[in-house]
Design a protein around this motif. Structure first.
Motif, PDB file in Angstrom:
ATOM      1  N   UNK A 183      49.373  55.245  45.596  1.00 38.12           N
ATOM      2  CA  UNK A 183      49.894  56.155  44.738  1.00 38.12           C
ATOM      3  C   UNK A 183      49.097  56.207  43.355  1.00 38.12           C
ATOM      4  N   UNK A 184      49.176  56.990  42.404  1.00 41.68           N
ATOM      5  CA  UNK A 184      48.501  57.048  41.107  1.00 41.68           C
ATOM      6  C   UNK A 184      47.447  57.905  41.177  1.00 41.68           C
ATOM      7  N   UNK A 185      47.016  58.362  39.726  1.00 40.73           N
ATOM      8  CA  UNK A 185      46.222  59.332  39.718  1.00 40.73           C
ATOM      9  C   UNK A 185      44.761  58.778  39.652  1.00 40.73           C
ATOM     10  N   UNK A 186      43.673  59.280  40.467  1.00 48.03           N
ATOM     11  CA  UNK A 186      42.412  58.527  40.449  1.00 48.03           C
ATOM     12  C   UNK A 186      41.694  58.848  39.053  1.00 48.03           C
ATOM     13  N   UNK A 187      40.925  57.527  38.765  1.00 44.39           N
ATOM     14  CA  UNK A 187      40.202  57.775  37.622  1.00 44.39           C
ATOM     15  C   UNK A 187      40.238  56.332  37.018  1.00 44.39           C
ATOM     16  N   UNK A 188      39.741  56.330  35.742  1.00 42.18           N
ATOM     17  CA  UNK A 188      39.294  54.909  35.102  1.00 42.18           C
ATOM     18  C   UNK A 188      40.778  54.360  34.883  1.00 42.18           C
ATOM     19  N   UNK A 189      41.737  55.044  34.579  1.00 38.58           N
ATOM     20  CA  UNK A 189      43.190  54.410  34.420  1.00 38.58           C
ATOM     21  C   UNK A 189      43.601  53.708  35.797  1.00 38.58           C
ATOM     22  N   UNK A 190      43.345  54.391  36.732  1.00 41.38           N
ATOM     23  CA  UNK A 190      43.909  53.786  38.054  1.00 41.38           C
ATOM     24  C   UNK A 190      42.957  52.530  38.444  1.00 41.38           C
ATOM     25  N   UNK A 191      41.679  52.715  38.054  1.00 41.24           N
ATOM     26  CA  UNK A 191      40.540  51.704  38.419  1.00 41.24           C
ATOM     27  C   UNK A 191      40.727  50.437  37.788  1.00 41.24           C
ATOM     28  N   UNK A 192      41.162  50.722  36.190  1.00 37.68           N
ATOM     29  CA  UNK A 192      41.642  49.447  35.455  1.00 37.68           C
ATOM     30  C   UNK A 192      42.837  48.689  36.156  1.00 37.68           C
ATOM     31  N   UNK A 193      43.831  49.669  36.248  1.00 37.89           N
ATOM     32  CA  UNK A 193      44.932  48.762  36.856  1.00 37.89           C
ATOM     33  C   UNK A 193      44.696  47.947  38.034  1.00 37.89           C
ATOM     34  N   UNK A 194      43.992  48.780  39.128  1.00 40.18           N
ATOM     35  CA  UNK A 194      43.561  47.774  40.206  1.00 40.18           C
ATOM     36  C   UNK A 194      42.999  46.647  39.686  1.00 40.18           C
ATOM     37  N   UNK A 195      42.087  46.569  38.923  1.00 40.24           N
ATOM     38  CA  UNK A 195      41.242  45.361  38.241  1.00 40.24           C
ATOM     39  C   UNK A 195      42.089  44.473  37.879  1.00 40.24           C
ATOM     40  N   UNK A 196      42.967  44.876  36.842  1.00 44.88           N
ATOM     41  CA  UNK A 196      44.107  43.898  36.267  1.00 44.88           C
ATOM     42  C   UNK A 196      44.801  43.093  37.351  1.00 44.88           C
ATOM     43  N   UNK A 197      45.381  43.974  38.282  1.00 39.88           N
ATOM     44  CA  UNK A 197      46.493  43.362  39.129  1.00 39.88           C
ATOM     45  C   UNK A 197      45.589  42.501  40.049  1.00 39.88           C
TER      46      UNK A 197
END
Length: 232
Positions: A183-197
């Motif tokens: 889930x989540x909205x595709x884009x820089x915010x989602x990608x950054x969240x995945x990188x952090x986790x």
């Protein structure tokens, strides 16, 4: 019964606007202006998702986000006027699932809430415990246990990523597949969240950041989890 979304924001107009939009979308809501009232309510009820403002009058919002994510395993979306990149990164690192900057469109918040709640916390095909590479992941209490029995907590957001990897070992998982599954909205915010986790998971699994043994990055393609997994 519809999902319960709690709203914690010190601005009455924002609480009212969010509650109205979410209720029109079919969600149940509880709204609070102070962290103390919100925490008292948590002793009586368990929300499906928490919307949390960082600028609270009686508590640091980031500290509250960390507690919600780690101690209660709650899904958390930060709503804040703090637009600096470092604020967003810190919020995600502390366990938030998403970060929305004020001012916002209520329809966007509803869409992100729906996307977050579509992300499964567990699937019928797997259990609450997974063993892999000398580690045991306890999804019922959000903890990683090493071979000596020492436990390290992880957030619900980190757990969702880890479960995705453990359910699909030795298979390439693309960014698009992660977005669809979590889930989540595709884009820089989602990608950054995945990188952090993923970075935080590697740290908790004591991986060499330059040559991780379990979670491998396939540049330009996605990630792959290497190893055998046994579910219980």
């Amino acid at each position: 019964m519809s999902a319960l979304v709690t709203i914690l924001d010190d601005e009455p107009a924002i609480r009212e606007m969010l509650a109205e939009a979410l209720q029109e979308a079919g969600f149940r809501t509880l709204a609070f202006g102070r962290a103390s009232d919100f925490e008292a309510a948590l002793r009586r009820t368990t929300p499906d998702l928490c919307l949390v403002d960082l600028g609270l009058p009686d508590r640091d919002g980031l500290t509250l986000v960390h507690r919600l994510a780690l101690q209660q395993g709650a899904s958390v979306i930060i709503i804040s006027g703090r637009a600096q990149v470092q604020d967003r990164v810190t919020g995600l690192e502390l366990g938030a699932d998403d970060y929305i900057i004020k001012p916002f469109d209520p329809a966007e918040v509803v869409a992100r809430v729906r996307a977050r709640l579509r992300a499964p916390r567990q699937t019928a095909a797997t259990g609450d415990t997974a063993r892999f590479g000398g580690w045991t992941a306890h999804f019922d209490r959000f903890a990683l246990e090493d071979a000596e029995g020492q436990e390290t907590p992880f957030s619900q957001a980190e757990g969702a990523v880890l479960r995705l990897f453990l359910e699909r070992p030795n298979r390439l998982i693309t960014r698009a597949a992660m977005q669809e599954a979590l889930g989540g909205t595709a884009g820089d915010s989602f990608d950054r969240a995945m990188d952090v986790r993923i970075s935080r998971l590697r740290t908790k699994l004591r991986e060499d950041p330059k040559n991780p043994r379990l979670i491998k990055t396939i540049y330009g393609a996605g990630y792959i989890f290497l190893g055998d997994v046994a579910w219980e």
